[in-house]
Design a protein around this motif. Structure first.
Motif, PDB file in Angstrom:
ATOM      1  N   PHE A 124      32.739  39.976  34.523  1.00  0.00           N
ATOM      2  CA  PHE A 124      32.806  39.921  35.980  1.00  0.00           C
ATOM      3  C   PHE A 124      34.074  40.629  36.403  1.00  0.00           C
ATOM      4  O   PHE A 124      35.027  40.733  35.638  1.00  0.00           O
ATOM      5  CB  PHE A 124      32.786  38.473  36.505  1.00  0.00           C
ATOM      6  CG  PHE A 124      33.829  37.572  35.885  1.00  0.00           C
ATOM      7  CD1 PHE A 124      35.136  37.542  36.366  1.00  0.00           C
ATOM      8  CD2 PHE A 124      33.500  36.758  34.817  1.00  0.00           C
ATOM      9  CE1 PHE A 124      36.085  36.718  35.803  1.00  0.00           C
ATOM     10  CE2 PHE A 124      34.450  35.927  34.236  1.00  0.00           C
ATOM     11  CZ  PHE A 124      35.741  35.905  34.730  1.00  0.00           C
ATOM     12  N   GLU A 125      34.055  41.154  37.612  1.00  0.00           N
ATOM     13  CA  GLU A 125      35.277  41.731  38.161  1.00  0.00           C
ATOM     14  C   GLU A 125      36.143  40.585  38.651  1.00  0.00           C
ATOM     15  O   GLU A 125      35.641  39.570  39.133  1.00  0.00           O
ATOM     16  CB  GLU A 125      34.952  42.686  39.311  1.00  0.00           C
ATOM     17  CG  GLU A 125      34.245  43.929  38.837  1.00  0.00           C
ATOM     18  CD  GLU A 125      33.935  44.910  39.956  1.00  0.00           C
ATOM     19  OE1 GLU A 125      33.950  44.535  41.142  1.00  0.00           O
ATOM     20  OE2 GLU A 125      33.670  46.073  39.621  1.00  0.00           O
ATOM     21  N   TYR A 126      37.452  40.753  38.515  1.00  0.00           N
ATOM     22  CA  TYR A 126      38.348  39.680  38.941  1.00  0.00           C
ATOM     23  C   TYR A 126      39.640  40.257  39.495  1.00  0.00           C
ATOM     24  O   TYR A 126      39.974  41.426  39.294  1.00  0.00           O
ATOM     25  CB  TYR A 126      38.652  38.721  37.779  1.00  0.00           C
ATOM     26  CG  TYR A 126      39.357  39.379  36.625  1.00  0.00           C
ATOM     27  CD1 TYR A 126      40.740  39.495  36.592  1.00  0.00           C
ATOM     28  CD2 TYR A 126      38.629  39.904  35.561  1.00  0.00           C
ATOM     29  CE1 TYR A 126      41.381  40.105  35.533  1.00  0.00           C
ATOM     30  CE2 TYR A 126      39.258  40.518  34.494  1.00  0.00           C
ATOM     31  CZ  TYR A 126      40.630  40.615  34.496  1.00  0.00           C
ATOM     32  OH  TYR A 126      41.266  41.239  33.451  1.00  0.00           O
ATOM     33  N   TYR A 127      40.352  39.371  40.177  1.00  0.00           N
ATOM     34  CA  TYR A 127      41.647  39.684  40.764  1.00  0.00           C
ATOM     35  C   TYR A 127      42.585  38.544  40.400  1.00  0.00           C
ATOM     36  O   TYR A 127      42.173  37.391  40.336  1.00  0.00           O
ATOM     37  CB  TYR A 127      41.539  39.790  42.290  1.00  0.00           C
ATOM     38  CG  TYR A 127      40.523  40.817  42.719  1.00  0.00           C
ATOM     39  CD1 TYR A 127      40.904  42.120  42.999  1.00  0.00           C
ATOM     40  CD2 TYR A 127      39.171  40.490  42.814  1.00  0.00           C
ATOM     41  CE1 TYR A 127      39.964  43.076  43.371  1.00  0.00           C
ATOM     42  CE2 TYR A 127      38.231  41.434  43.180  1.00  0.00           C
ATOM     43  CZ  TYR A 127      38.628  42.720  43.458  1.00  0.00           C
ATOM     44  OH  TYR A 127      37.700  43.664  43.812  1.00  0.00           O
ATOM     45  N   ILE A 128      43.833  38.882  40.174  1.00  0.00           N
ATOM     46  CA  ILE A 128      44.871  37.890  39.924  1.00  0.00           C
ATOM     47  C   ILE A 128      45.932  38.134  40.990  1.00  0.00           C
ATOM     48  O   ILE A 128      46.375  39.267  41.186  1.00  0.00           O
ATOM     49  CB  ILE A 128      45.478  38.036  38.522  1.00  0.00           C
ATOM     50  CG1 ILE A 128      44.396  37.909  37.449  1.00  0.00           C
ATOM     51  CG2 ILE A 128      46.587  36.995  38.309  1.00  0.00           C
ATOM     52  CD1 ILE A 128      44.865  38.288  36.052  1.00  0.00           C
ATOM     53  N   CYS A 129      46.328  37.069  41.662  1.00  0.00           N
ATOM     54  CA  CYS A 129      47.296  37.207  42.751  1.00  0.00           C
ATOM     55  C   CYS A 129      48.389  36.161  42.583  1.00  0.00           C
ATOM     56  O   CYS A 129      48.124  35.020  42.200  1.00  0.00           O
ATOM     57  CB  CYS A 129      46.586  37.010  44.094  1.00  0.00           C
ATOM     58  SG  CYS A 129      47.605  37.399  45.536  1.00  0.00           S
ATOM     59  N   SER A 130      49.612  36.557  42.876  1.00  0.00           N
ATOM     60  CA  SER A 130      50.709  35.592  42.853  1.00  0.00           C
ATOM     61  C   SER A 130      50.513  34.605  44.003  1.00  0.00           C
ATOM     62  O   SER A 130      49.863  34.911  45.007  1.00  0.00           O
ATOM     63  CB  SER A 130      52.053  36.301  42.988  1.00  0.00           C
ATOM     64  OG  SER A 130      52.142  36.967  44.237  1.00  0.00           O
ATOM     65  N   ASN A 131      51.070  33.425  43.855  1.00  0.00           N
ATOM     66  CA  ASN A 131      50.913  32.388  44.878  1.00  0.00           C
ATOM     67  C   ASN A 131      51.537  32.754  46.214  1.00  0.00           C
ATOM     68  O   ASN A 131      51.126  32.244  47.255  1.00  0.00           O
ATOM     69  CB  ASN A 131      51.478  31.058  44.375  1.00  0.00           C
ATOM     70  CG  ASN A 131      50.597  30.463  43.303  1.00  0.00           C
ATOM     71  OD1 ASN A 131      49.377  30.465  43.423  1.00  0.00           O
ATOM     72  ND2 ASN A 131      51.205  29.977  42.235  1.00  0.00           N
TER      73      ASN A 131
END
Length: 156
Positions: A124-131
């Motif tokens: 799956f495509e995903y994104y990781i983001c800082s809080n």
């Protein structure tokens, strides 16, 4: 269970994510107000209304391609090199799973937990983001990592 049964179309991606968290003994991964989180990230990092976020990303600072089917194993290196070199091992990040460009699932996971969940599920495509929304990392269906940093925010 063979590979075909493991990623059967009868199981939803949401079910796979939940099972991966169970097998990885991953707890406390709930993110309150997920719709607000998604809207905040979209407003900071996405231009227009593309069918997938990565097609309209803004504030791009780096792109890196990987031909490896297990490219997610290198997530920690990419995050530490381009996003946050001082990140703590137990630091939770926003892990946004893109399900067919229609629905997003948001979990709070560490980098190690993200690698585990990604390895246990179908692609799956995903994104990781800082809080603090200071940076965003995407891995798309083309094996491309795209790193964005919101202008005006210090993420170092």
């Amino acid at each position: 269970m063979d590979m075909y049964e493991e990623h059967s179309p009868q199981r939803s991606l949401r079910q796979e994510l939940e099972e991966a968290c169970l097998t990885g003994n991953i707890r406390d991964n709930e993110v309150p107000a997920t719709e607000e989180v998604i809207r905040a990230i979209e407003s900071m990092y996405v231009d227009g209304i593309p069918r997938a976020w990565w097609l309209g990303l803004k504030h791009v600072v780096h792109r890196q391609h990987s031909d490896d089917d297990q490219s997610y194993i290198g997530i920690e290196h990419i995050v530490r090199q381009y996003c946050d070199p001082d990140m703590r091992a137990n630091q939770k990040l926003l892990f946004i799973v893109d399900e067919d460009n229609e629905r997003h699932h948001v979990l709070a996971l560490t980098l190690d937990e993200i690698v585990h969940v990604t390895a246990e599920c179908r692609f799956f495509e995903y994104y990781i983001c800082s809080n603090d929304y200071g940076w965003l990392l995407c891995e798309n269906e083309h094996g491309e990592f795209i790193i964005c940093k919101h202008s005006g925010l210090d993420t170092t």
